[in-house]
Design a protein around this motif. Structure first.
Motif, mmCIF file in Angstrom:
data_model
loop_
_atom_site.group_PDB
_atom_site.id
_atom_site.type_symbol
_atom_site.label_atom_id
_atom_site.label_comp_id
_atom_site.label_asym_id
_atom_site.label_seq_id
_atom_site.Cartn_x
_atom_site.Cartn_y
_atom_site.Cartn_z
ATOM 1 N N GLY A 51 0.800 -1.221 0.000
ATOM 2 C CA GLY A 51 0.000 0.000 0.000
ATOM 3 C C GLY A 51 0.830 1.266 0.000
ATOM 4 N N TRP A 52 2.142 1.141 0.087
ATOM 5 C CA TRP A 52 3.005 2.326 0.119
ATOM 6 C C TRP A 52 3.202 2.908 -1.265
ATOM 7 N N HIS A 53 3.378 4.244 -1.276
ATOM 8 C CA HIS A 53 3.757 4.954 -2.493
ATOM 9 C C HIS A 53 5.263 5.201 -2.478
ATOM 10 N N LEU A 54 5.761 5.705 -3.590
ATOM 11 C CA LEU A 54 7.203 5.945 -3.700
ATOM 12 C C LEU A 54 7.704 6.900 -2.630
ATOM 13 N N GLY A 55 6.906 7.878 -2.255
ATOM 14 C CA GLY A 55 7.349 8.866 -1.286
ATOM 15 C C GLY A 55 7.177 8.454 0.162
ATOM 16 N N ASP A 56 6.622 7.277 0.417
ATOM 17 C CA ASP A 56 6.404 6.829 1.794
ATOM 18 C C ASP A 56 7.662 6.159 2.340
ATOM 19 N N LEU A 58 13.357 2.509 -2.050
ATOM 20 C CA LEU A 58 13.973 3.014 -3.274
ATOM 21 C C LEU A 58 14.389 1.879 -4.197
ATOM 22 N N LEU A 59 14.854 0.780 -3.616
ATOM 23 C CA LEU A 59 15.312 -0.345 -4.436
ATOM 24 C C LEU A 59 14.136 -1.028 -5.126
ATOM 25 N N VAL A 60 13.077 -1.322 -4.357
ATOM 26 C CA VAL A 60 11.924 -2.021 -4.936
ATOM 27 C C VAL A 60 11.250 -1.161 -6.001
ATOM 28 N N PHE A 61 10.950 0.087 -5.662
ATOM 29 C CA PHE A 61 10.311 0.966 -6.643
ATOM 30 C C PHE A 61 11.243 1.242 -7.817
ATOM 31 N N PRO A 86 0.050 3.082 -5.416
ATOM 32 C CA PRO A 86 0.692 2.166 -4.463
ATOM 33 C C PRO A 86 1.505 1.079 -5.159
ATOM 34 N N LEU A 87 2.353 0.431 -4.380
ATOM 35 C CA LEU A 87 3.233 -0.606 -4.919
ATOM 36 C C LEU A 87 2.438 -1.730 -5.568
ATOM 37 N N ALA A 88 1.289 -2.105 -4.999
ATOM 38 C CA ALA A 88 0.467 -3.159 -5.601
ATOM 39 C C ALA A 88 0.061 -2.788 -7.017
ATOM 40 N N ALA A 89 -0.314 -1.523 -7.230
ATOM 41 C CA ALA A 89 -0.702 -1.064 -8.563
ATOM 42 C C ALA A 89 0.503 -1.021 -9.496
#
Length: 245
Positions: free
Chosen positions: A140-145, A152-155, A210-213
């Motif tokens: 549920g996290w966004h890049l800025g969370d 940073l690595l996953v996104f 979010p990361l899921a999306a």
């Protein structure tokens, strides 16, 4: 109001399927089971609607085959728009094609993508979907969370993959636009400039969802690239056309 909409009901049904996949994959994928379920569910949905894509590609090829005759009609009836319109529809009717046939499959796909975004973008209909983690990062996290190294690595990896896929689609769109219509037609030059930029809109969207999306966007874009490679590969030139040359 949206909570009682058909989109909500469809997202709830899709969430149930994702939950079932999570339970199925947990013994194999462990903590990454939810992320793996998102990927598999996205592939399953794209496979389900692939007949619509095939129909769209066939319609595009029919229209492309009629392009030389359409240009002749445009030149012949340049000063008579009414006759031109009737002749164009007559040409499509004789060929068993339709000027809007290629748009209908794309329109029919829209509800599927709306449900997918509702599910993975908001977690609507899937209990705990956005609470699961991938490499320690909540879905549920966004890049800025929480700008940690893991975030940073996953996104970063997913956005880089998405940018690479968008580049492939952009190059293919540029070739298609340049070959689809002569540049002297109204709007053709603008279309040739705009179409290659559209795939990068997915990358911009991935920055704010979010990361899921993001997982969904990477998977569905990868599927789109595969469809382009397999379904829109160059067709062999008929022997009759070679003889005419």
């Amino acid at each position: 109001m949206l909570a009682f909409s058909p989109v909500h009901d469809a997202a709830a049904a899709a969430g149930s399927v994702v939950g079932w996949l999570v339970g199925l994959l947990t013994p194999l994928a462990g903590g990454a089971a939810t992320a793996a379920a998102i990927v598999l569910f996205t592939i399953a949905v794209r496979l389900l609607i692939s007949p619509l894509t095939v129909a769209q590609v066939r319609a595009e090829r029919r229209r492309a085959a009629l392009a030389p005759q359409l240009r002749q009609l445009q030149q012949r009836y340049a000063d008579d728009p009414a006759t031109l319109q009737s002749e164009v529809f007559a040409l499509y009717r004789r060929a068993g094609a339709s000027p809007v046939a290629g748009c209908l499959p794309a329109l029919l796909q829209a509800p599927f993508f709306l449900v997918m975004y509702r599910l993975f973008g908001t977690g609507d209909g899937a209990v705990g979907l956005l609470d699961a983690r991938l490499a320690g990062v909540p879905l549920g996290w966004h890049l800025g969370d929480g700008l940690t190294l893991s975030v940073l690595l996953v996104f970063g990896v997913l956005l880089a993959a998405l940018a690479g896929l968008a580049t492939v689609l952009s190059r293919r769109a540029r070739r298609t636009a340049s070959a689809a219509a002569p540049t002297d037609q109204p709007g053709a030059a603008l279309l040739a400039r705009v179409l290659p930029l559209l795939p990068y809109g997915t990358v911009l969207l991935a920055v704010v969802v979010p990361l899921a999306a993001v997982l969904y966007l990477v998977t569905t874009t990868g599927w789109t690239v595969a469809e382009h490679v397999l379904l829109r590969r160059p067709q062999p030139v008929p022997a009759e056309a070679i003889d005419e040359r």
